[in-house]
Design an enzyme around this catalytic site. Structure first.
Site, PDB file in Angstrom:
ATOM      1  N   CYS A  18       1.285 -41.367  43.845  1.00  0.00           N
ATOM      2  CA  CYS A  18       1.488 -40.781  42.536  1.00  0.00           C
ATOM      3  C   CYS A  18       1.760 -39.293  42.718  1.00  0.00           C
ATOM      4  CB  CYS A  18       0.245 -40.976  41.677  1.00  0.00           C
ATOM      5  SG  CYS A  18      -0.280 -42.701  41.526  1.00  0.00           S
ATOM      6  N   GLY A  52      -1.048 -44.031  33.272  1.00  0.00           N
ATOM      7  CA  GLY A  52      -0.495 -43.207  34.329  1.00  0.00           C
ATOM      8  C   GLY A  52      -0.936 -43.692  35.690  1.00  0.00           C
ATOM      9  N   CYS A  53      -0.964 -42.793  36.657  1.00  0.00           N
ATOM     10  CA  CYS A  53      -1.349 -43.156  38.015  1.00  0.00           C
ATOM     11  C   CYS A  53      -2.716 -43.832  38.025  1.00  0.00           C
ATOM     12  CB  CYS A  53      -1.377 -41.909  38.893  1.00  0.00           C
ATOM     13  SG  CYS A  53      -1.952 -42.216  40.571  1.00  0.00           S
ATOM     14  N   PHE A  54      -2.797 -44.994  38.648  1.00  0.00           N
ATOM     15  CA  PHE A  54      -4.050 -45.752  38.579  1.00  0.00           C
ATOM     16  C   PHE A  54      -5.180 -45.141  39.392  1.00  0.00           C
ATOM     17  CE2 PHE A  54      -1.589 -49.062  41.367  1.00  0.00           C
ATOM     18  CZ  PHE A  54      -1.485 -48.151  42.415  1.00  0.00           C
TER      19      PHE A  54
END
Length: 227
Positions: A18, A52-54
């Site tokens: 990410c 969003g980014c996990f």
């Protein structure tokens, strides 16, 4: 793993992880308590959140009391393309997401929603969060039962009237399709890589906000996935 292999892995993470342009991080918001609380019976429940980014979504929920498991993965799309290097190209219909298992006797679904919108995701950003852009970084709620769906709808409506954001809320409620766990190196990423540049800039502040806003829900120890 030898030194060369370790360096190659670190480089691949830095390139494929990410990431995005350096911009100002969104400020946490003290979202209101839900007026429609979840009526959940005894026993563990699951829920899926895309924000969003996990790495950050997993990181925050892994510090919430009552959360028993938090698995980074992909919601939607199909199994054949549920691979990180394919998904980040933006050609699939997956969303980076986290599937959590929680005990509603400790933390209800509506309380998880409040935490999510307070410190994890900005609901006014379409197909992006923080520095990450693309439909796979969309914010979405994926209810796993009728009660969660009703609570999610009510809370989004409540937030729309709260006036906390100057732009309209675009977070979607998506029907459950399929959830595919991400590759092993994505699991517990914040705990494994606390000094990673992305974690320090974007995700550690989210955990700090969780502790500041919701001390009664905050758990100091990172809950590592036991799969």
């Amino acid at each position: 793993m030898n030194r060369i292999a370790a360096l190659l892995l670190a480089g691949s993470l830095a390139l494929s992880a990410c990431a995005g342009p350096a911009i100002a991080a969104e400020e946490p918001v003290n979202a209101p308590a839900a007026t429609r609380t979840a009526k959940e019976t005894k026993g563990l429940r699951t829920a899926i959140f895309a924000g969003g980014c996990f790495w950050g979504v997993e990181g925050v929920f892994s510090h919430v009391k009552g959360v028993k498991s938090a698995v980074a993965g992909f919601h939607g799309g199909n199994a054949a393309s549920a691979k990180y290097d394919i998904i980040i190209t933006g050609v699939t219909n997956h969303a980076e997401a986290v599937k959590i298992t929680y005990d509603p006797a400790v933390v209800r679904y509506d309380e998880l929603l409040r935490i999510f919108f307070s410190v994890v995701a900005d609901p006014t950003l379409k197909n992006r969060q923080g520095p990450d852009v693309g439909a796979h970084y969309r914010s979405a709620l994926v209810p796993m039962n009728k009660e969660q769906a009703a609570v999610a709808r009510a809370y989004l409506a409540q937030l729309g009237k709260a006036g906390l954001w100057s732009k309209p809320i675009v977070t979607r409620i998506e029907p459950y399709k399929a959830f595919y766990p991400a590759e092993g190196y994505h699991q517990d990423f914040m705990a494994k890589n606390p000094r990673h540049g992305y974690i320090m800039r974007w995700d550690a502040p989210k955990v700090a906000a969780l502790k500041a806003f919701y001390p009664d829900h905050y758990r100091a120890a990172f809950l590592r996935d036991a799969r």
